[in-house]
Design a protein around this motif. Structure first.
Motif, PDB file in Angstrom:
ATOM      1  N   UNK A 157     -11.667  32.183  -5.368  1.00 18.68           N
ATOM      2  CA  UNK A 157     -11.302  30.957  -4.648  1.00 18.68           C
ATOM      3  C   UNK A 157     -10.579  29.970  -5.563  1.00 18.68           C
ATOM      4  N   UNK A 158     -11.063  29.802  -6.785  1.00 20.45           N
ATOM      5  CA  UNK A 158     -10.401  28.893  -7.730  1.00 20.45           C
ATOM      6  C   UNK A 158      -8.998  29.376  -8.087  1.00 20.45           C
ATOM      7  N   UNK A 159      -8.849  30.673  -8.334  1.00 22.68           N
ATOM      8  CA  UNK A 159      -7.530  31.219  -8.672  1.00 22.68           C
ATOM      9  C   UNK A 159      -6.590  31.069  -7.484  1.00 22.68           C
ATOM     10  N   UNK A 160      -7.071  31.332  -6.265  1.00 24.97           N
ATOM     11  CA  UNK A 160      -6.248  31.213  -5.064  1.00 24.97           C
ATOM     12  C   UNK A 160      -5.757  29.768  -4.908  1.00 24.97           C
ATOM     13  N   UNK A 161      -6.680  28.831  -5.065  1.00 23.87           N
ATOM     14  CA  UNK A 161      -6.295  27.420  -4.943  1.00 23.87           C
ATOM     15  C   UNK A 161      -5.283  27.048  -6.021  1.00 23.87           C
ATOM     16  N   UNK A 162      -5.525  27.497  -7.242  1.00 29.21           N
ATOM     17  CA  UNK A 162      -4.613  27.170  -8.332  1.00 29.21           C
ATOM     18  C   UNK A 162      -3.222  27.731  -8.077  1.00 29.21           C
ATOM     19  N   UNK A 163      -3.153  28.989  -7.702  1.00 26.19           N
ATOM     20  CA  UNK A 163      -1.850  29.628  -7.519  1.00 26.19           C
ATOM     21  C   UNK A 163      -1.107  29.096  -6.308  1.00 26.19           C
ATOM     22  N   UNK A 164      -1.736  29.098  -5.167  1.00 25.15           N
ATOM     23  CA  UNK A 164      -1.010  28.819  -3.939  1.00 25.15           C
ATOM     24  C   UNK A 164      -0.976  27.347  -3.554  1.00 25.15           C
ATOM     25  N   UNK A 165      -2.028  26.621  -3.839  1.00 28.37           N
ATOM     26  CA  UNK A 165      -2.018  25.214  -3.452  1.00 28.37           C
ATOM     27  C   UNK A 165      -1.391  24.341  -4.525  1.00 28.37           C
ATOM     28  N   UNK A 166      -1.729  24.576  -5.772  1.00 26.50           N
ATOM     29  CA  UNK A 166      -1.242  23.710  -6.831  1.00 26.50           C
ATOM     30  C   UNK A 166       0.169  24.099  -7.273  1.00 26.50           C
ATOM     31  N   UNK A 206       2.503  26.756  -6.149  1.00 27.09           N
ATOM     32  CA  UNK A 206       3.562  27.085  -5.183  1.00 27.09           C
ATOM     33  C   UNK A 206       3.891  25.896  -4.304  1.00 27.09           C
ATOM     34  N   UNK A 207       2.895  25.260  -3.712  1.00 21.59           N
ATOM     35  CA  UNK A 207       3.162  24.110  -2.855  1.00 21.59           C
ATOM     36  C   UNK A 207       3.698  22.947  -3.672  1.00 21.59           C
ATOM     37  N   UNK A 208       3.214  22.810  -4.895  1.00 19.50           N
ATOM     38  CA  UNK A 208       3.685  21.735  -5.762  1.00 19.50           C
ATOM     39  C   UNK A 208       5.144  21.895  -6.136  1.00 19.50           C
ATOM     40  N   UNK A 209       5.574  23.131  -6.397  1.00 19.58           N
ATOM     41  CA  UNK A 209       6.969  23.384  -6.758  1.00 19.58           C
ATOM     42  C   UNK A 209       7.902  23.306  -5.551  1.00 19.58           C
ATOM     43  N   UNK A 210       7.364  23.593  -4.374  1.00 16.15           N
ATOM     44  CA  UNK A 210       8.191  23.571  -3.179  1.00 16.15           C
ATOM     45  C   UNK A 210       8.205  22.199  -2.533  1.00 16.15           C
ATOM     46  N   UNK A 211       7.442  21.281  -3.067  1.00 16.59           N
ATOM     47  CA  UNK A 211       7.457  19.917  -2.553  1.00 16.59           C
ATOM     48  C   UNK A 211       6.554  19.718  -1.369  1.00 16.59           C
ATOM     49  N   UNK A 212       5.693  20.661  -1.091  1.00 16.34           N
ATOM     50  CA  UNK A 212       4.756  20.529   0.036  1.00 16.34           C
ATOM     51  C   UNK A 212       3.598  19.635  -0.322  1.00 16.34           C
ATOM     52  N   UNK A 213       2.918  19.173   0.689  1.00 21.24           N
ATOM     53  CA  UNK A 213       1.732  18.340   0.448  1.00 21.24           C
ATOM     54  C   UNK A 213       0.497  19.096   0.873  1.00 21.24           C
ATOM     55  N   UNK A 214      -0.610  18.814   0.208  1.00 21.29           N
ATOM     56  CA  UNK A 214      -1.835  19.509   0.577  1.00 21.29           C
ATOM     57  C   UNK A 214      -2.644  18.716   1.535  1.00 21.29           C
TER      58      UNK A 214
END
Length: 73
Positions: free
Chosen positions: A54-63, A65-73
């Motif tokens: 769960x921590x790795x998933x959050x780090x990779x996809x939420x922090x 990928x979304x951070x680089x694409x300009x998305x908001x969480x």
């Protein structure tokens, strides 16, 4: 009679000789490794692995990928 004494002597020498392929230290090390692996597997089965995933998933996809694409969480 001579044959039995020779047989006993050979058995005694066999058990005294520790130059074989498997020694007491090797057996002890093997048992220790099995215990450590069993402990790790038991720990991971009791929920620790799920938390790590769960921590790795959050780090990779939420922090990342979304951070680089300009998305908001």
């Amino acid at each position: 009679m001579k044959n039995k004494e020779l047989e006993k002597s050979e058995k005694r020498n066999f058990w005294k000789d520790e130059t074989g392929d498997i020694g007491v230290k090797q057996i002890a090390i093997t048992v220790a490794v099995i215990v450590v692996v069993a402990f790790i597997v038991t720990t991971l089965k009791n929920g620790l692995l799920e938390k790590w995933i769960e921590e790795v998933w959050k780090f990779l996809f939420e922090d990342l990928i979304k951070g680089k694409m300009g998305g908001t969480s």
